[in-house]
Design a protein around this motif. Structure first.
Motif, short mmCIF file in Angstrom:
data_model
loop_
_atom_site.label_atom_id
_atom_site.label_comp_id
_atom_site.label_asym_id
_atom_site.label_seq_id
_atom_site.Cartn_x
_atom_site.Cartn_y
_atom_site.Cartn_z
N GLU A 2 0.88 -1.21 -0.12
CA GLU A 2 -0.11 -0.14 -0.01
C GLU A 2 0.83 1.12 -0.10
N GLU A 3 0.46 2.39 -0.74
CA GLU A 3 1.17 3.54 -0.85
C GLU A 3 1.41 4.26 0.38
N LYS A 4 2.49 4.86 0.78
CA LYS A 4 2.59 5.63 2.16
C LYS A 4 3.24 6.66 1.75
N ASN A 5 2.78 7.83 2.37
CA ASN A 5 3.25 9.25 2.30
C ASN A 5 4.51 9.28 3.02
N LEU A 115 2.01 11.48 12.15
CA LEU A 115 2.72 10.34 12.67
C LEU A 115 2.08 9.35 13.52
N GLU A 116 1.40 9.97 14.47
CA GLU A 116 0.47 9.02 15.48
C GLU A 116 -0.58 8.41 14.68
N SER A 117 -1.33 9.18 14.05
CA SER A 117 -2.62 8.71 13.35
C SER A 117 -2.43 7.85 12.17
N SER A 118 -1.01 7.75 11.73
CA SER A 118 -0.85 6.68 10.76
C SER A 118 -0.87 5.16 11.25
N GLY A 119 -0.55 5.09 12.40
CA GLY A 119 -0.68 3.80 13.15
C GLY A 119 0.60 3.38 13.07
N GLU A 120 1.63 3.53 12.39
CA GLU A 120 3.03 3.21 12.30
C GLU A 120 3.97 4.03 11.79
N GLY A 163 3.56 4.62 19.58
CA GLY A 163 3.71 4.05 18.31
C GLY A 163 4.76 4.44 17.19
N ILE A 164 5.46 5.50 17.61
CA ILE A 164 6.38 6.27 16.60
C ILE A 164 7.82 5.67 16.84
N ARG A 165 8.44 5.32 15.79
CA ARG A 165 9.65 4.65 15.88
C ARG A 165 10.98 5.53 15.48
N THR A 166 11.74 6.24 16.12
CA THR A 166 12.68 7.16 15.54
C THR A 166 14.00 6.53 15.61
N THR A 167 14.92 6.57 14.75
CA THR A 167 16.12 6.23 14.61
C THR A 167 17.07 7.19 14.16
N LEU A 168 18.05 7.51 14.74
CA LEU A 168 19.31 8.28 14.23
C LEU A 168 20.37 7.68 13.68
#
Length: 231
Positions: A2-5, A115-120, A163-168
């Motif tokens: 599925e397309e993601k923005n 980002l929260e509302s996207s679920g992932e 539910g937000i995954r952040t990577t540096l």
């Protein structure tokens, strides 16, 4: 898939362009914030000077009208103003702080609800060895990259339970521009493929920080930014 923005900053060349192109081939709809436009339709560019908060706010508003939800944000844009503290023009310091640090803060602030509302939601931030390895002439660049690393960690702690995954990405020398020892540097296309794997990682884990170094090294010079490019 599925397309993601996806939102990416600084995608008109180098690492940013390679990452944008790679994600486009994987089905993401790429949206770019660039000061200088590349002019390729698939990039969905919005012209934005990241050193100017009003332009960032306006760009995010236009983006929300156009896309609705952003599920991935890649904060890549940065400037490198190299000069001794004594000689550095005040405008170069302020431009560096605004572009390298303040812009990331504002984009995280404005995009967190999406980002929260996207679920992932996924956030990937382009860091640098300059955040930990300092050099003469690097006051603006080192300071902003170190602060960006701190900002990334705080953001992880504030949003991981939503539910937000952040990577540096703590990266060494990347072949962004044609210079000496290019054959020893990380290729942007290879980095893009690696970043894609991070963005798609699932399960009960969060990849907080990844340090990347070129496999082959050369003897570094005694002074300046080139010292950290071959750690």
């Amino acid at each position: 898939m599925e397309e993601k923005n996806m939102l990416i900053t600084g995608s008109n060349r180098g690492t940013g362009y390679a990452v944008a192109k790679y994600f486009d081939t994987k089905g993401y709809v790429v949206h770019s914030l660039n000061k200088t436009l590349k002019g390729e339709a698939w990039m969905n560019e919005l012209q934005c000077d990241l050193s100017k908060p009003k332009e960032i706010r306006a760009a995010v508003d236009r983006l929300k009208e156009k896309t609705g939800t952003i599920s991935l944000c890649f904060l890549n844009a940065a400037v490198r103003k190299l000069s001794s503290i004594k000689e550095m023009p005040e405008k170069d310091w302020l431009y560096s702080v605004n572009t390298n640090l303040n812009a990331s803060f504002l984009l995280l602030k404005y995009l967190t609800p999406s980002l929260e509302s996207s679920g992932e939601g996924r956030v990937i931030i382009m860091g640098s060895h300059a955040a930990d390895h300092y050099f003469e002439g690097g006051a603006a660049y080192c300071a902003t990259k170190a602060a960006l690393k701190a900002l990334s960690e705080v953001y992880i702690q504030e949003t991981r339970d939503r539910g937000i995954r952040t990577t540096l990405i703590n990266a060494g020398a990347i072949k962004n521009r044609s210079k000496t020892h290019d054959d020893k540097k990380i290729e942007p296309e290879k980095l893009a493929a690696f970043i894609y794997q991070i963005a798609r990682a699932s399960g009960n884990m969060l990849i907080g920080e990844v340090e990347l170094r070129p496999l082959d090294t050369v003897s570094p010079p005694d002074r300046g930014i080139a010292k950290i490019q071959y750690i």
